[in-house]
Write an enzyme that holds these catalytic residues in place. Structure first.
Site, PDB file in Angstrom:
ATOM      1  N   PHE A 230      -2.089 -11.941  -7.333  1.00  0.00           N
ATOM      2  CA  PHE A 230      -1.537 -10.959  -8.281  1.00  0.00           C
ATOM      3  C   PHE A 230      -2.538 -10.515  -9.340  1.00  0.00           C
ATOM      4  CE2 PHE A 230       1.709 -14.247  -7.258  1.00  0.00           C
ATOM      5  CZ  PHE A 230       2.399 -13.527  -6.299  1.00  0.00           C
ATOM      6  N   GLY A 457      -0.928 -11.564   0.470  1.00  0.00           N
ATOM      7  CA  GLY A 457       0.501 -11.639   0.741  1.00  0.00           C
ATOM      8  C   GLY A 457       1.181 -10.358   1.179  1.00  0.00           C
ATOM      9  N   PRO A 622       7.548  -0.301   7.298  1.00  0.00           N
ATOM     10  CA  PRO A 622       8.691  -0.351   6.372  1.00  0.00           C
ATOM     11  C   PRO A 622       9.169  -1.773   6.075  1.00  0.00           C
ATOM     12  CG  PRO A 622       9.047   1.313   8.071  1.00  0.00           C
ATOM     13  CD  PRO A 622       7.814   0.556   8.469  1.00  0.00           C
ATOM     14  N   GLN A 628       7.636  -5.648  -0.379  1.00  0.00           N
ATOM     15  CA  GLN A 628       6.758  -5.444  -1.541  1.00  0.00           C
ATOM     16  C   GLN A 628       7.546  -4.912  -2.739  1.00  0.00           C
ATOM     17  OE1 GLN A 628       2.969  -5.332  -2.292  1.00  0.00           O
ATOM     18  NE2 GLN A 628       3.627  -7.139  -1.205  1.00  0.00           N
ATOM     19  N   LYS A 691      -0.273   5.870   0.032  1.00  0.00           N
ATOM     20  CA  LYS A 691      -0.549   5.561  -1.375  1.00  0.00           C
ATOM     21  C   LYS A 691      -0.080   4.128  -1.605  1.00  0.00           C
ATOM     22  CE  LYS A 691       0.647  10.256  -3.005  1.00  0.00           C
ATOM     23  NZ  LYS A 691       1.593  10.982  -3.888  1.00  0.00           N
ATOM     24  N   GLU A 695       1.814  -2.500  -6.785  1.00  0.00           N
ATOM     25  CA  GLU A 695       1.950  -2.544  -8.241  1.00  0.00           C
ATOM     26  C   GLU A 695       3.115  -1.659  -8.697  1.00  0.00           C
ATOM     27  OE1 GLU A 695      -1.197  -3.983  -9.520  1.00  0.00           O
ATOM     28  OE2 GLU A 695      -2.351  -3.667  -7.708  1.00  0.00           O
TER      29      GLU A 695
END
Length: 728
Positions: A230, A457, A622, A628, A691, A695
């Site tokens: 992260f 991850g 997907p 995510q 894209k 985050e």
């Protein structure tokens, strides 16, 4: 029609992970291994006056006790001295929890025991770890020093009809991945091999080459699996150079693993952030001015900036804007990037202030955002390469049932509980970095694909396998993708949500280069059914090269390669952002709608429903993508309601450096989360049209929760996390 891209695909590395076959940094088996245990200092600033190691050196199994007195010099001439860049280089203390010694022993238990026998005394100096007490020392970060305000913010603020002004605070937060940071290092003469938990093997390779004054090609960094990071492994941390130094001193392989509490000063954190926001608008809600001043801490030895105000400039159409970021030196370890760095902090303040403006105007918060919708990039004036945010708002509001929301705070209930509905906007950059990948195609119809990227991850192994299989026209199971080794083609660190756009474009390019070479051979054969065609008219699928318009005209790839005496075809391709990108602004967007239920007697907040609608180009997998975004929402819940690193400023010490007292969301905190994608057809952003989303998924969530809490309770909490004491 795509065979794999856009289809739900289970992780190709899933079985290895759940059966324990996947090896993480501390799990590699190396002969004659010994163990290092780090000793941390206990003052925030000053010098080590005396360090007693004799008792530790006599302890069973101890091979060496390394301190600043006997450590190897790192980084070449003039690199060490009184700066904290490399560990154990001087007697100087820059932060509480700085490493002051490394004990190396035959076993981990022996090293840990002996580490407790090292005694240090200090010459302490006055310290300051309180960001807001040090604001007088704040200085503009590099970007803000170069930036000019848009329009006339001071004049526009003076003349604004409706104004809101508020301060927002975010405490220090820590990444807390499940896998602790670790390295195993060994030397073969002047060649160093290191297994390291890192998001970028190339960065660690250069870092260690500099540390030991050797060439980068003399350092091999291996990191095939990372158990979460992260951002905590984006910069090389201090332990790889320390581990490699120890291996050189004891002439054996050495393993060093952080304890959980050592992680709190060992890899950085999200900085303490203070933001002062002023918004001015007319009676219709049209923004006339945004003044958004941010401050966050850094260390005394590094000017780290997380660009808190960078993305807020590109969200709303507003003619007058000033958004400086100032960084404040404190006597703490350096902060670093942490999921959605800068953006989630900046958008928490901006989106909370937008909600406050909506109430000052007595306007629906969603309507206010639509009134100020930016059709072009407000900062550069360039068109967006694609932007489906309006559709995200529409779809999210419809799915959530936003129309049924009553505007007044404390007006909605579920029995005894207060119900609040809040929303926010998310934004993140759609970035692409130079990256390389190699494809080795074999005559037996299998392929080996490699790139020195990471997988922390999100499913990099799977998505790169899908891209290679798609463009080589072969089954997924015939492709083996390898990553995490500095010997592989260079790739950027995994961060910034740019891996698929960067490395994926390189994999696509290398695969197409293989197909082009085979097609050139086929069309050049006079007896071939493809003879005389242009190579661009040929595609590869299921072991055959065939005419795109007439699949019956085909040749078997295996036969073609045999005729040309080729066992393999090997292509390495470097992808770079196209020059055309410079003419556009490229961003990923999202809209978040959140329901909270608050117990008015206890002040407890539950996020009972969240809808996250994301526009981030094409979705390759997907299955992984929804995962995510759900992870982003969960982290947003943690940031809004739970997470805070507590510092006792009297000692400059972190007081909750463990998972007992540093609170993160657990299953009971997470209820209904729905993630939806609005796909964009973006031919500018990169060849795959993707894209980043990793985050983006959390950017608007803390603000949406805070706004929902206000709607439920009538109380505006501007200091995260929103704990019960702030609502009672």
């Amino acid at each position: 029609m795509a065979r794999y891209l856009g289809k739900e695909t289970p992780r190709v590395d899933g079985v290895a992970k759940v059966t324990g076959k996947a090896k993480y940094a501390a799990e590699f088996q190396v002969p004659h291994l010994c163990y290092g245990f780090i000793v941390l200092g206990t003052i925030a600033k000053g010098r080590i006056e005396r360090i007693e190691t004799a008792e530790a050196e006599k302890a069973p199994g101890v091979l060496a006790v390394i301190t600043h007195r006997n450590a190897r010099k790192l980084g070449g001439a003039g690199a060490a001295g009184d700066t904290w860049q490399w560990p154990l280089q001087s007697d100087r203390i820059y932060f509480n929890g700085q490493p002051i010694a490394l004990v190396v022993a035959q076993t981990y238990e022996q090293a840990r025991h002996a580490a407790r026998l090292v005694q240090a005394s200090y010459q302490a100096e006055p310290h300051n770890t309180d960001t807001e007490a040090a604001l007088a020392r704040a200085a503009l970060d590099d970007d803000s020093a170069k930036a000019k305000p848009r329009g006339d913010p001071a004049g526009a603020w003076r003349d604004a009809t409706v104004k809101v002004e508020a301060q927002y605070r975010i405490p220090i937060e820590h990444h807390n991945p499940i896998e602790p940071h670790a390295a195993i290092a060994f030397w073969d003469r002047d060649e160093l091999t290191i297994f390291d938990k890192t998001q970028g093997v190339g960065g660690v390779q250069k870092h260690l080459a500099t540390a030991f004054g050797i060439r980068p090609d003399q350092v091999r960094v291996v990191s095939p699996f990372v158990g979460g990071a992260f951002g905590s492994s984006l910069k090389p941390n201090y332990y790889p150079s320390l581990t490699a130094m120890a291996a050189r001193i004891v002439r054996r392989p050495v393993k060093v693993v952080y304890t959980r509490s050592q992680m709190y000063t060992g890899h950085g954190y999200r900085p303490h952030t203070l933001q002062k926001v002023r918004l001015g608008a007319d009676r219709d809600g049209k923004l006339s001015v945004m003044i958004h001043e941010a401050f966050h801490n850094t260390s005394s030895f590094e000017d780290f900036s997380d660009a808190t105000t960078r993305f807020i400039k590109q969200v709303y159409a507003c003619p007058n804007l000033d958004a400086p970021l100032k960084i404040v030196p404190t006597d703490m370890a350096s902060p670093t990037w942490m999921r959605a760095p800068g953006a989630v902090s900046g958008m928490f303040a901006l989106e909370s202030a937008m909600d406050e403006l909506a109430y000052a105007l007595d306007m629906d918060p969603l309507q206010l955002r639509l009134v100020n919708y930016a059709e072009v990039d407000p900062e550069s004036g360039k068109p967006f390469s694609s932007k489906a945010l309006r559709e995200c708002y529409r779809l999210g509001a419809e799915k959530f049932g936003w129309k049924a929301r009553s505007h007044a705070p404390r007006s909605m209930r579920d029995g005894h509980l207060l119900v609040g509905w809040g929303m926010a906007t998310g934004v993140w950059g759609a970035m692409q970095m130079p990256a390389s990948a190699r494809v080795v195609y074999r005559a037996d119809g299998s392929a080996r694909v490699s790139s020195a990227t990471s997988d922390i991850g999100p499913g990099t192994y799977t998505v790169m396998t899908m891209i290679a299989a798609e463009f080589l026209g072969m089954p997924l199971e015939r492709v083996k993708f390898e990553l995490g080794d500095s010997n592989q083609p260079a790739a950027p660190s995994q961060g910034g949500s740019w891996t698929t756009s960067s490395v994926g474009s390189a994999v696509r390019g290398a695969a197409l280069a293989v197909v082009a070479r085979l097609a050139a051979l086929a069309v050049a054969e006079s007896a071939s059914p493809l003879s005389g065609l242009d190579a661009g008219q040929v595609e590869m699928a299921d072991g055959m090269l065939r005419h795109r318009g007439d699949p019956a005209r085909a040749v078997a790839v295996a036969d073609l390669m045999r005729r040309h005496r080729l066992d393999t075809l090997d292509e390495t391709y470097e992808s770079k952002p196209s020059p055309e990108r410079a003419n556009y602004a490229s961003l990923a967007h999202g809209a978040q709608f959140v329901e909270v239920k608050v117990d008015p007697d206890l002040g407890t907040v539950r996020v009972t429903r969240a809808i996250e609608v994301t526009a981030c180009g094409k979705i390759i997998n997907p299955l992984a993508s929804h995962s995510q975004e759900i992870g982003g929402v969960v982290w947003g819940i943690g940031m809004a309601l739970l997470e805070a690193t507590e510092v006792d400023h009297r000692l400059g010490r972190i007081m909750n450096a463990n998972l007992q007292h540093y609170h993160v969301p657990v299953n009971a905190d997470v209820q209904a989360i729905e993630t939806i994608f609005v796909e964009e057809d973006d031919t500018i952003v990169n060849p795959l049209g993707v894209k980043g989303m990793g985050e983006l998924g959390m950017v608007g969530i803390p603000a949406a929760i805070a706004n929902a809490v206000f709607h439920a309770t009538g109380r505006r909490v501007r200091d995260l996390p929103i704990t019960p004491d702030k609502l009672l």
